[in-house]
Write a protein that holds these residues in place. Sequence first.
Motif, PDB file in Angstrom:
ATOM      1  N   ILE A   1       0.835  -1.209   0.000  1.00 14.61           N
ATOM      2  CA  ILE A   1       0.000   0.000   0.000  1.00 14.61           C
ATOM      3  C   ILE A   1       0.865   1.253   0.000  1.00 14.61           C
ATOM      4  O   ILE A   1       0.601   2.207  -0.736  1.00 14.61           O
ATOM      5  CB  ILE A   1      -0.931   0.003   1.226  1.00 14.61           C
ATOM      6  N   ASP A   2       1.919   1.251   0.817  1.00 15.68           N
ATOM      7  CA  ASP A   2       2.754   2.438   0.977  1.00 15.68           C
ATOM      8  C   ASP A   2       3.757   2.634  -0.152  1.00 15.68           C
ATOM      9  O   ASP A   2       4.177   3.755  -0.425  1.00 15.68           O
ATOM     10  CB  ASP A   2       3.535   2.360   2.293  1.00 15.68           C
ATOM     11  N   GLY A   3       4.168   1.553  -0.803  1.00 15.51           N
ATOM     12  CA  GLY A   3       5.249   1.653  -1.777  1.00 15.51           C
ATOM     13  C   GLY A   3       4.811   1.383  -3.193  1.00 15.51           C
ATOM     14  O   GLY A   3       3.633   1.420  -3.537  1.00 15.51           O
ATOM     15  N   ASP A   4       5.805   1.117  -4.045  1.00 12.74           N
ATOM     16  CA  ASP A   4       5.578   0.811  -5.452  1.00 12.74           C
ATOM     17  C   ASP A   4       5.193  -0.664  -5.564  1.00 12.74           C
ATOM     18  O   ASP A   4       6.045  -1.546  -5.431  1.00 12.74           O
ATOM     19  CB  ASP A   4       6.852   1.112  -6.245  1.00 12.74           C
ATOM     20  N   ILE A   5       3.910  -0.932  -5.793  1.00 15.47           N
ATOM     21  CA  ILE A   5       3.432  -2.314  -5.843  1.00 15.47           C
ATOM     22  C   ILE A   5       4.150  -3.109  -6.924  1.00 15.47           C
ATOM     23  O   ILE A   5       4.581  -4.240  -6.722  1.00 15.47           O
ATOM     24  CB  ILE A   5       1.905  -2.356  -6.073  1.00 15.47           C
ATOM     25  N   ARG A   6       4.290  -2.499  -8.109  1.00 12.37           N
ATOM     26  CA  ARG A   6       4.928  -3.212  -9.219  1.00 12.37           C
ATOM     27  C   ARG A   6       6.361  -3.620  -8.864  1.00 12.37           C
ATOM     28  O   ARG A   6       6.803  -4.727  -9.154  1.00 12.37           O
ATOM     29  CB  ARG A   6       4.919  -2.341 -10.478  1.00 12.37           C
ATOM     30  N   GLU A   7       7.085  -2.716  -8.214  1.00  7.56           N
ATOM     31  CA  GLU A   7       8.468  -3.011  -7.834  1.00  7.56           C
ATOM     32  C   GLU A   7       8.534  -4.190  -6.875  1.00  7.56           C
ATOM     33  O   GLU A   7       9.385  -5.073  -6.998  1.00  7.56           O
ATOM     34  CB  GLU A   7       9.094  -1.778  -7.183  1.00  7.56           C
ATOM     35  N   LYS A   8       7.617  -4.233  -5.913  1.00  8.39           N
ATOM     36  CA  LYS A   8       7.600  -5.331  -4.944  1.00  8.39           C
ATOM     37  C   LYS A   8       7.275  -6.657  -5.631  1.00  8.39           C
ATOM     38  O   LYS A   8       7.895  -7.680  -5.347  1.00  8.39           O
ATOM     39  CB  LYS A   8       6.558  -5.055  -3.853  1.00  8.39           C
ATOM     40  N   VAL A   9       6.302  -6.629  -6.540  1.00  7.40           N
ATOM     41  CA  VAL A   9       5.929  -7.857  -7.252  1.00  7.40           C
ATOM     42  C   VAL A   9       7.088  -8.350  -8.106  1.00  7.40           C
ATOM     43  O   VAL A   9       7.375  -9.557  -8.166  1.00  7.40           O
ATOM     44  CB  VAL A   9       4.676  -7.630  -8.114  1.00  7.40           C
ATOM     45  N   LEU A  10       7.782  -7.433  -8.770  1.00  9.83           N
ATOM     46  CA  LEU A  10       8.915  -7.830  -9.606  1.00  9.83           C
ATOM     47  C   LEU A  10      10.024  -8.455  -8.764  1.00  9.83           C
ATOM     48  O   LEU A  10      10.683  -9.417  -9.194  1.00  9.83           O
ATOM     49  CB  LEU A  10       9.452  -6.630 -10.379  1.00  9.83           C
ATOM     50  N   HIS A  11      10.241  -7.917  -7.571  1.00  7.80           N
ATOM     51  CA  HIS A  11      11.255  -8.505  -6.691  1.00  7.80           C
ATOM     52  C   HIS A  11      10.858  -9.931  -6.300  1.00  7.80           C
ATOM     53  O   HIS A  11      11.687 -10.855  -6.329  1.00  7.80           O
ATOM     54  CB  HIS A  11      11.431  -7.650  -5.442  1.00  7.80           C
ATOM     55  N   LEU A  12       9.585 -10.132  -5.941  1.00  3.69           N
ATOM     56  CA  LEU A  12       9.118 -11.466  -5.581  1.00  3.69           C
ATOM     57  C   LEU A  12       9.226 -12.424  -6.770  1.00  3.69           C
ATOM     58  O   LEU A  12       9.591 -13.587  -6.615  1.00  3.69           O
ATOM     59  CB  LEU A  12       7.677 -11.402  -5.079  1.00  3.69           C
ATOM     60  N   LEU A  13       8.889 -11.910  -7.946  1.00  2.25           N
ATOM     61  CA  LEU A  13       8.996 -12.733  -9.150  1.00  2.25           C
ATOM     62  C   LEU A  13      10.446 -13.141  -9.420  1.00  2.25           C
ATOM     63  O   LEU A  13      10.736 -14.284  -9.773  1.00  2.25           O
ATOM     64  CB  LEU A  13       8.445 -11.974 -10.361  1.00  2.25           C
ATOM     65  N   TYR A  14      11.349 -12.194  -9.258  1.00  4.77           N
ATOM     66  CA  TYR A  14      12.762 -12.496  -9.472  1.00  4.77           C
ATOM     67  C   TYR A  14      13.220 -13.604  -8.540  1.00  4.77           C
ATOM     68  O   TYR A  14      13.900 -14.555  -8.959  1.00  4.77           O
ATOM     69  CB  TYR A  14      13.620 -11.244  -9.270  1.00  4.77           C
ATOM     70  N   GLU A  15      12.839 -13.493  -7.252  1.00  4.90           N
ATOM     71  CA  GLU A  15      13.240 -14.508  -6.285  1.00  4.90           C
ATOM     72  C   GLU A  15      12.653 -15.875  -6.649  1.00  4.90           C
ATOM     73  O   GLU A  15      13.318 -16.906  -6.514  1.00  4.90           O
ATOM     74  CB  GLU A  15      12.795 -14.093  -4.876  1.00  4.90           C
TER      75      GLU A  15
END
Length: 426
Positions: free
Chosen positions: A198-212
């Motif tokens: 909610i507070d941050g860049d949702i797309r950035e967080k999802v991309l990080h999870l996807l990368y992992e």
Amino acid sequence: MQFPRLLEKNLYLHVPFFEKDDAEAAGAKWDKDFMLWFLPPGSDPLEVRRWWSFLGNAYDDRKTIKKMGAKFNGRLESWWVPNDLNFDDFRRWWPIECKQYLFNDRFCCHSMVIKSGQATVYKAWDLADDEGAVVKLFHPIGGSWKLGPEGAKRELDALLLLEGHPNILPLKDWGILREEKQYFTVTKWMNYTLVDFIDGDIREKVLHLLYEAYRKYGYLNGTTEEEYIALLNSDDDEDDEYWIKDFEKMYSGVLEGIAFAHENDIVHRDIKAGNIYFNVELVEAEDKYGIMHIEDFKIIPIIGDFGASKNQSHHTPGQKTGQAFRTEPWTPPHEGEELNFQKTWDIHAWGILVISSICEVIPHTYKEINELLDGKFKDRVGDDIHAAIARAIDPKPSNRPQDARQYLEEMKVLTEKAKKEIGLQS
């Protein structure tokens, strides 16, 4: 015995020259005689965890540790582990003050995350599974919540009973520090909570999870995270900006977890954005040549932190209720007839999660939620879903949905209807 056990003598460290300022800021001091940095007595050794290097009594095993790569410091007359080796591999010979942060000889704590009214939470490493973990050490009796081991028992009861459900935080291990009479649980480390989304860049967080996830499955072939994110950010497809897709991927899973818990007589009672975690699961498929590839991915919300939960199938006389421990505005005031409708507290919290997520606001008061509900939220989702969420957070508990499973099915119908209305489904 108090935990943590503070140092009674100097704990010597191996600090690279370029990190000396960081070590000094963490409380370390310089010993000019031994030419080493050390943490003085009365300190918590975890504060300098990154520079742990010197071992405890290892004389009898000196041949073994020497073969493993440890070196002997003649001035200090002690064995130490060079920086290019993993200090965790030498845990058998750790000083006792360090070994207190080794749980079940498997989970090595690296830092404290937070100290709450119920427990102290540590980020750890699971030496068996080679992945991050969370050690939650519950306060003994006399903690600020005055629950003592009760919170740990509630959490264990819930996690063991709900084990295996994809929307419930999996329990890796648990135990008790006998001398301190403190329970602890160990769960998988999760990088993000709903607050981060909610507070941050949702797309950035999802991309990080996807990368992992891709890295874990071996699909990246040496691609760095920066390269991977840059590649996906070049995709201009804005389809995922539809709120309804986020609704399906993220929020319905939370309600699924609530429904499953209720069907097993577990009421969470303190659901909020900070205890909704996220995982990414890749969907693999085989092409016509028999080669496996990634067809899609799922963002899986996971409910954690069951320390205030209640198992409605049993209640021990004299057991502390824990009902006073709540967070406004996620759960309603726990008074009056509310006590007879505790399952609706979780449904109420879910409604707040949906409103705050879609409006991209972390709410702090009931007034703020009501303003969002009838303003920005209604404008975005339309009348039907607005009415359904309004029922979930109705001030009168008897007016709220009473059955989470039935309510989930109702929300699925409304979601399908909304998808057709915005052209996502024919």
